[in-house]
Write an enzyme that holds these catalytic residues in place. Structure first.
Site, PDB file in Angstrom:
ATOM      1  N   PRO A 281       0.817  -1.210   0.000  1.00  0.00           N
ATOM      2  CA  PRO A 281       0.000   0.000   0.000  1.00  0.00           C
ATOM      3  C   PRO A 281       0.851   1.262   0.000  1.00  0.00           C
ATOM      4  CG  PRO A 281      -0.204  -1.150   2.101  1.00  0.00           C
ATOM      5  CD  PRO A 281       0.567  -2.027   1.201  1.00  0.00           C
ATOM      6  N   GLU A 282       0.661   2.054  -1.022  1.00  0.00           N
ATOM      7  CA  GLU A 282       1.284   3.369  -1.090  1.00  0.00           C
ATOM      8  C   GLU A 282       0.164   4.392  -0.905  1.00  0.00           C
ATOM      9  OE1 GLU A 282       4.022   3.658  -4.449  1.00  0.00           O
ATOM     10  OE2 GLU A 282       4.251   1.497  -4.466  1.00  0.00           O
TER      11      GLU A 282
END
Length: 276
Positions: free
Chosen positions: A2-3
């Site tokens: 997850p960015e």
DNA sequence: CCAAATCCCTGCGTGC
DNA sequence: TGCACGCAGGGATTTG
């Protein structure tokens, strides 16, 4: 994985479900995260009405009464989901937030790179003190081509690992760093201080564009990432270089083939044909 | 002070 | 079939 776009997608979904709801207690399950989960502190500070679900960098912040705040990070494999109170925990469930209406917010993290930490914010304090060193939010007005230029001018190393430095700009991880450089047609190998002002401005717009677009698509699902309702993000369809090693470049008229190289211990994908 | 390397962790795909 | 191995990578820490 997850960015920024994935964390922002999760934030929006959780805000929708949790705002105004009440947390009555927290249970830590087996397995430490990046640091041990303090059940005592979580029960002290993360209790009562959930007054906000915020994001800064790749962190989620849940606001509680009296300045109580839950700092959550998903690491590589972290996720949140809602369960009913009588559910049976699954392997790798790490913490349970006991909500009203017989529901439970479950934090799940296979690889335990994530973080759950309780803290208190002083009146008027927006973020916990450990966030002070963070660079600007890439979708905020503070993130400009001029700012990027100012930072890059002192960067002797390659530009790609530099973009992943959270002190420079937050939220850009391995996937979007490669994608933004492709869109800006800048080689990931270029030294930061070699970029012209124009290129810095182009890169700034490319970073903004790729992140904003991905948020619209609900983020990128590569392997573990899911939105809190269990559905996948669909930005993977829009990735132009990441994971495409050996495939032909998607830029019209370019006959290049996507390469994978290793930079600072991470895979970088780029097209040697059109990224200069 | 900066940059690169290392470590943390688990699941999965590959090759023998 | 089973096992060793490499890889995935955010961020803290260590090393150069």
């Amino acid at each position: 994985m997850p960015e920024l776009p994935e964390v922002e997608t999760i934030r929006r979904a959780l805000e929708h479900v949790l705002l105004g709801r009440c947390c009555r207690g927290v249970r830590a399950l087996i397995g430490n995260l990046r640091e041990p989960i303090s059940e005592v502190l979580l029960n002290e500070f993360c209790r009562g009405e959930i007054r906000g679900v915020r994001r800064r960098a790749k962190f989620l912040l849940f606001d509680f009464p009296k300045g109580g705040c839950l700092i959550a990070h998903l690491g590589m494999t972290g996720s949140f989901r809602i369960e009913s109170a009588d559910f049976v925990p699954r392997p790798h469930d790490r913490a349970l937030f006991l909500l009203d209406q017989k529901q439970i917010l479950v934090y799940h993290d296979i690889r335990r790179f994530g973080l759950l930490r309780a803290c208190t914010l002083m009146p008027g304090e927006e973020y916990p003190p450990e966030f002070v060193a963070f660079g600007p939010e890439p979708l905020s007005p503070e993130f400009t081509g001029a700012y990027l230029r100012e930072r890059l001018i002192r960067c002797k190393g390659p530009v790609k690992p530099f973009l992943m430095n959270q002190k420079v700009v937050v939220g850009v991880g391995n996937i979007y760093a490669s994608e933004a450089l492709f869109r800006a047609r800048i080689s990931p190998l270029r030294a930061g201080n070699d970029l012209a002002s124009r290129e810095c401005a182009t890169l700034e717009r490319a970073i903004r564009a790729v992140l904003a677009e991905s948020i619209e698509w609900g983020g990128t699902t590569i392997s573990d990432y899911r939105q809190p309702d269990g559905s996948e993000g669909h930005f993977a369809l829009n990735l132009r270089v990441y994971g495409r090693m050996g495939l032909s470049c998607l830029r019209r008229g370019c006959r290049g083939v996507i390469c994978r190289i290793r930079q600072a211990g991470r895979s970088t994908f780029y097209c040697p044909g059109c990224q200069r």
